[in-house]
Every structure is written in C-alpha cells, then in structure tokens.
Design a protein around this motif. Structure first.
Motif, short mmCIF file in Angstrom:
data_model
loop_
_atom_site.label_atom_id
_atom_site.label_comp_id
_atom_site.label_asym_id
_atom_site.label_seq_id
_atom_site.Cartn_x
_atom_site.Cartn_y
_atom_site.Cartn_z
N VAL A 146 0.27 -1.30 0.07
CA VAL A 146 -0.06 0.29 -0.07
C VAL A 146 0.62 1.60 0.14
O VAL A 146 1.56 1.67 0.72
CB VAL A 146 -1.04 -0.07 1.23
N PHE A 147 0.61 2.55 -1.16
CA PHE A 147 1.05 3.80 -0.81
C PHE A 147 -0.11 4.87 -0.97
O PHE A 147 -0.83 4.07 -1.49
CB PHE A 147 1.80 4.08 -2.58
N ASP A 148 0.16 5.29 0.30
CA ASP A 148 -0.91 6.49 0.25
C ASP A 148 -0.69 7.49 0.43
O ASP A 148 1.10 8.45 0.87
CB ASP A 148 -1.66 6.32 1.23
N ALA A 149 -1.22 8.59 -0.59
CA ALA A 149 -0.44 9.85 -1.32
C ALA A 149 -1.21 10.88 -0.18
O ALA A 149 -1.60 11.97 -0.18
CB ALA A 149 0.22 10.53 -1.85
N GLY A 150 -3.02 10.32 -0.37
CA GLY A 150 -4.20 11.53 -0.31
C GLY A 150 -4.75 11.50 1.14
O GLY A 150 -4.90 10.20 2.05
N ASP A 151 -5.22 12.24 1.85
CA ASP A 151 -5.96 12.15 2.91
C ASP A 151 -7.24 11.05 3.32
O ASP A 151 -7.27 11.43 2.19
CB ASP A 151 -6.18 13.51 3.38
N ILE A 152 -7.24 10.45 4.38
CA ILE A 152 -7.87 9.42 4.35
C ILE A 152 -8.65 9.93 5.70
O ILE A 152 -7.82 10.20 7.38
CB ILE A 152 -7.37 7.81 4.64
N THR A 153 -9.95 9.93 6.19
CA THR A 153 -10.79 10.08 7.10
C THR A 153 -11.69 9.56 7.51
O THR A 153 -12.83 9.09 6.47
CB THR A 153 -11.45 11.64 7.22
N THR A 154 -11.86 8.82 8.15
CA THR A 154 -13.31 7.76 8.41
C THR A 154 -13.66 8.73 9.58
O THR A 154 -13.16 8.43 11.01
CB THR A 154 -12.65 6.05 8.48
N THR A 155 -15.26 8.83 10.35
CA THR A 155 -16.09 8.59 11.06
C THR A 155 -16.91 7.53 11.28
O THR A 155 -17.42 7.83 12.59
CB THR A 155 -16.71 10.45 10.70
N GLY A 156 -16.92 6.80 11.10
CA GLY A 156 -18.31 5.61 12.64
C GLY A 156 -16.99 5.05 12.54
O GLY A 156 -15.61 4.37 12.83
N PRO A 157 -17.59 3.52 13.38
CA PRO A 157 -16.62 2.77 14.15
C PRO A 157 -16.66 1.78 13.92
O PRO A 157 -16.85 1.16 12.47
CB PRO A 157 -17.64 2.39 15.40
N ASP A 158 -14.99 0.58 14.31
CA ASP A 158 -14.45 0.02 13.48
C ASP A 158 -13.69 -0.03 12.08
O ASP A 158 -14.76 -0.48 11.35
CB ASP A 158 -15.04 -1.36 13.73
N SER A 159 -13.48 1.13 11.80
CA SER A 159 -13.06 1.63 10.50
C SER A 159 -11.78 2.04 10.61
O SER A 159 -11.66 3.97 10.99
CB SER A 159 -14.45 2.63 10.28
N ALA A 160 -11.11 1.29 10.29
CA ALA A 160 -9.87 1.93 10.10
C ALA A 160 -9.43 2.90 9.31
O ALA A 160 -10.06 2.92 8.19
CB ALA A 160 -8.52 0.87 10.08
N GLY A 161 -7.99 3.63 8.89
CA GLY A 161 -8.01 4.63 8.00
C GLY A 161 -7.59 3.58 6.68
O GLY A 161 -7.64 3.81 5.73
N ILE A 162 -6.19 2.31 7.42
CA ILE A 162 -5.64 1.65 6.18
C ILE A 162 -5.62 0.32 6.62
O ILE A 162 -4.93 0.52 8.06
CB ILE A 162 -3.99 1.81 5.72
N TYR A 163 -6.17 -0.65 6.23
CA TYR A 163 -6.15 -1.86 6.66
C TYR A 163 -5.38 -2.20 5.70
O TYR A 163 -5.87 -2.99 4.90
CB TYR A 163 -7.18 -2.14 7.10
#
Length: 286
Positions: A146-163
C-alpha cells in the motif's frame, strides 16, 4: 461417499483456485456513507479445497474403508494499492475502512470419514480396518503493498484508516475412523484417524505514506459493550491455524478380540511474514 463392498475408498477433494493479482491506482476523491462501505477495498482470495469423500465398507470376514483426502486451498494473489495525492478518502459508516488491501489463502478441505464393519460366519475370524482421510494443505496469503499520498478520514466505528493484511488459510481437518468386527472365534479391529494438515503462511505486508499525508479516524463506541477499534494504520501478516487430527474408534466382539485405535496427527501452524510500515511527516489521529 463410497460404499457397498468389503473394500471402499472415498474420492479426493479438488484443489481450490488461486486468487489473481489485484492492482488499484486511484487519483479521485471517494466518499461513502453506508455501513460496510470502504472507500477502496482490494482483495485477492484463494478458494477453499474440496472435502474428501466418506467411505463405508461392510464385509464377511474382512472389510477395509479409507476416507478420501481433502483438496489443497488456493493461494491469495499479490495486492497493490496506490492512492495518489488527489485521492482523498472519506467514510462515515460503521466497519468502513478508508483503504483496505487484503490477500487471503483458502482453507484446506477436510478429509473424508471411514467406517469399516465385518462380521464372520461361525468358526471364522473377522477383521476390520478403517483409515480416515488426510486434510488438505491450506493456501498462503500473498504480498500486500500500500502506498498512500491522499488524506483519509473515517468517522464510523470499527473503521481503520488503512487496513493491510495477508493471511494464510486454515489447514484441513483429518477424517474420523470407526472399525467394528464380530466373530464367534476371534476378531481384530484397527482404526486410524486422518491427519490434519498445515495452515497457510501470511505474506509480506508493506505500507508507506507520503510526507504531508493526514489520516484521521474519529469513530466512537459502536455499542454499550464493545469499544470502537479504528486504528489509523493496521498492518499485519498472519499464519493460520492447523487442521485437527481425526478421532478413531475400534470395537471387537469375540471370545478372542483385539482393538487398536489411533487418533490422527494434527497439522503444523502457518507463519507470518515481514510487516514494514513507513510513515511520512504527515499526521495520524484516532
């Protein structure tokens, strides 16, 4: 299932298919709002091995039954996800990771059972042998990158940013074996449980975030009893569990009788592989 005579052998289960290579390149903004709705989900799954056929043998004087072997689980293929700078990922539902990359091996098929029964006419001995089928070898998980250069936002429960996960499949269980013999003279019953097979290995997992990338997981408690689990980055490689050996039962009815019952051997556990996480100068908040 095979049966109907003094000698019976169950058929072998087929092998599971391998998962193919999965590649995702994203430069777009992705937003989801429903439960179990990840912004990016990339998976390669190996198929499970087929079960071995059961076997039943019934005969005069002697009988032999052998269970079929379970098929091999398929391997998970390599998974690569590249999320570029323009690829902002946002989820608000429960169990909705921003980016999920997963490779999983298929489980080995279970071995077939074996039942052997023999009854002798007067003044003749009886013999019964039952051997359970071996479980299939599990498939391995493939490499996950995995390569990530973009912003990641999660607001729900049990929701990783990167899994990011690579996991081997579970080993197939050995089939059970039962033997029974009866005679007015002497009888011998032998049963051997099938061998459980090895669990699959997890593959190499690599996660890299570019400088300036922001990952935020804000999920609260999903219910009154279970706390939220929303890590910013979750990366692991896991070997899977072994297949259990099959049990065995032997019964002999005669003035002079002997029985031997041997349980099947369990398989070997799978191994995890290297996990490499490189985080740039951005931020991670949970």
């Amino acid at each position: 299932m095979s049966g109907g005579g003094w000698f019976s052998v169950g058929g072998s289960g087929g092998d599971g298919g391998n998962g193919n290579k999965v590649t995702v390149n994203n430069s777009n903004r992705i937003t989801t709002a429903q439960k179990s709705s990840g912004a990016i989900e990339a998976q390669s799954l190996g198929g499970g091995g087929g079960k071995g056929g059961g076997s039943v043998a019934v005969g005069l004087v002697g009988s032999v039954a052998v269970g079929g072997s379970g098929g091999r689980g398929g391997d998970g293929g390599p998974v690569t996800v590249m999320n570029f700078e323009q690829g902002a990922l946002m989820t608000s539902g429960e169990s909705s990771p921003g980016l999920l990359a997963q490779s999983t091996g298929g489980g080995g098929g279970n071995g077939g059972f074996a039942v052997s029964v023999a009854g002798a006419p007067p003044k003749l001995p009886a013999f019964a042998l039952g051997v359970g089928g071996s479980g299939g070898v599990a498939g391995d998980g493939g490499a996950v990158t995995v390569f990530d250069a973009g912003d990641i936002t999660t607001t729900g429960p049990d929701s990783a940013g990167i899994y990011a996960q690579s996991q081997g499949g579970g080993g197939g269980k050995g089939g059970f074996a039962v033997s029974a013999s009866a005679s007015s003279l002497a009888s011998l019953s032998v049963s051997v449980g099938g061998k459980g097979n090895a669990g699959g290995d997890g593959g190499v997992v690599k996660v890299t975030t570019q400088d300036g990338t922001r990952i935020s997981t804000q999920g609260g408690i999903s219910n009154f009893l279970t706390a939220n689990s929303s890590p910013g980055i979750y990366a692991h490689s896991t070997g899977s569990g072994v297949g259990d050996g099959g049990f065995s039962v032997a019964v002999a009815a005669a003035p002079k009788g002997a029985t031997f019952a041997i349980g099947g051997e369990g398989g070997k556990g799978g191994k995890g592989s290297l996990v490499d996480v490189n985080v740039g100068t951005g931020s991670i908040s949970t």
